[in-house]
Design an enzyme around this catalytic site. Sequence first.
Site, short mmCIF file in Angstrom:
data_model
loop_
_atom_site.label_atom_id
_atom_site.label_comp_id
_atom_site.label_asym_id
_atom_site.label_seq_id
_atom_site.Cartn_x
_atom_site.Cartn_y
_atom_site.Cartn_z
N GLY A 111 5.77 -5.37 -0.53
CA GLY A 111 6.28 -4.45 0.48
C GLY A 111 5.80 -4.82 1.88
N ASN A 159 3.82 7.97 2.14
CA ASN A 159 3.08 7.70 0.92
C ASN A 159 2.03 8.75 0.60
OD1 ASN A 159 2.18 6.42 3.38
ND2 ASN A 159 0.51 5.52 2.23
N SER A 163 9.23 -2.30 -2.58
CA SER A 163 8.16 -3.00 -3.28
C SER A 163 8.30 -2.80 -4.78
CB SER A 163 6.81 -2.45 -2.81
OG SER A 163 5.79 -2.90 -3.66
N CYS A 200 -14.49 9.19 3.16
CA CYS A 200 -15.37 8.45 2.27
C CYS A 200 -14.62 7.54 1.30
CB CYS A 200 -16.25 9.40 1.49
SG CYS A 200 -17.53 10.08 2.52
#
Lengths: 388, 281
Positions: free
Chosen positions: A72, A151, A199, A325
């Site tokens: 992608g 996404n 993708s 994190c």
Amino acid sequence: MKTIYLDNNATTKVDEEVFEEMKPYFCELYGNPSSMHTFGGQVHKKIDEARARVAELIGAADPSEIIFTSCGSESDNAAITGVIKSNPNKKHIVTTKVEHPAVRNMCRYLAKNGYFLTELGVDKEGMLDLDQLREVVTDDTALVTIMYANNETGVIFPIDEIAAIVKEKGSVFHTDAVQAVGKIPLDMKSANIDLLALSGHKLHAPKGVGALYVKRGTKYSPFIIGGHQEHSRRGGTENVPSLIGLGKACELAGANIEYENTEVRRLRDKLEDNLMRLAPDTRLNGRKDQRLPNTTNISFEYVEGEAILLLMNDFGICASSGSACTSGSLEPSHVMRAMGVPFTAAHGSTRFSLSRYNTESDVDLVIEKLPPIIKRLREISPFGRDNL
Amino acid sequence: MWDYTDKVRDHFLNPRNVGEIEAPDGVGEVGSLACGDALKFMFKLDNEKRKIAIAKFQTFGCASAIASSSALTEIILGMTVEEAERVTNQDIADFLGGLPQEKMHCSVMGREALEAAIADYRGEAPAEKKELEGNIVCTCFGVTDVELKRVIKENNLKSIEDVTNFTKAGGACGTCHPDLAKILAEVSGEAEKTLPAEKPTKKLSNIKKMQLIQETIEREIRPSLRADGGDIELIDIEGDKVIVAFRGVCSHCPSSEITLKENVEKKLKEFVTDDIIVVEE
């Protein structure tokens, strides 16, 4: 322990049928499709079939509009550079603040190398202001590149409308549709989309293969310069097994698209509704009625995403987070920040992305296990203690 | 995925000494929600006021932040205040069998909370003291030069990446990287002994400011808005610009602009700093 895989926007399982379709092209039919002999040449026919299957899924007018790539990111990079190299006099690019790094960082790289970049913001539900788009696109705009679906949140942009605006303004439109292809119906014939990236590994094909749709008539210069493969639009010997796999995966995605929008959507909604009901102080990130059927992004306030993921991991549950994190960057996700999600919530944002392989019991397990995890972490947290 | 030791996993999954103490002898609070991790640490001495008898913590953060906090409480139990004072962030990391480099700042947060609690026990005002102790170098995470030098020396740090891993400084916008390079050079004695240019010292640290803003909204502003069926949310802080959003009835109230200036901004100017400007999202 059984793996409960709810991270399909990251990558997907290769469908068994896809794998079967690929197998002969490793050890038996390993010829080079460019060769003159039948042994190699027969592979070429199979590639044509794969190309037609990809074209069919996205409603392209002709298979020759499909260029196979390695992923992608390559498709996005190739689209952006391919267009601007073909329009050297225009120096302006328009994109959004919530793009995947494959688009975002390429645009920012160009902004450091002589291009003027406009990054459109989004509102708190992750939606664009189309009037703003109309204002910023000018005669100098070489390319507008806006993702089809996000996404992280699954938010779908009104791409047909956006593409029409870009066409009206006389610029070129590319969309990163990596998350949308196979999840929602697309039709390139009726849309004003000039280029579209997809993708393989997001739709049950293997990793390391992608495709770029280039509408016939769009000015395009190759990204990888080499041999005559892909009609000289992408050099490099074809990744034969993988692009055959991609073709099969596209065929299967087309056959399953209704299931995706009914059954997968139902499971997603069940998961979302129950988590938000059972855990207090949660918020849904992204416009509820404008999303991919498989994605939900929920913030659990006062707790941190990595801690949530690791505790879920102990039950075999796979998801992802927009917290600082988990990225190692010390800042929460750029999508959450662009949406103005307060930092009390951005660090605890958790994404679940389903696929047609998920079952009722997968979703039930998360509904059972996650609320106590949130409660447990809130008991450790110095914040939000009034709401335990 | 982070490569955590079994000990980190254990202290994350089964944290020791979570909670609060009634009438503690010392309390230290570091970090904030905005920064992504925060630790409230407290201890109580035994009856002879000699040794640390109880230590408790509450942590918002990732696995290594929770494990570092838990480790800190275990390390200092039974120590005198003088002994506890000598505990370093490396001691915390060692206790856990090591931390990933990128997570070393979690151990530094533990040491800072301990330091703040000891200062509190001795009747010093820790935040204020820290203010006077140095100039802010990294404005994103509110890290001072004094703190940077100390952590660089204690852990023998060599690169900006190391400094970010241990202190978070330079981990967001990156504009302080040249300053960090200077401080690194200074500590290792490689560069000429020139100090970085003077910066305004009276400035509130970013963390302190964020904490004050959050507290003021909670205590002074939100209750009155909620009483009218509205609400307010803190969206972001950019320097002195505070970005908020009105919720509930406030979101479509024609006089929200007046509320913004007369109530929200006024209160924040009063309780945080005069330079605050409040804007609606």
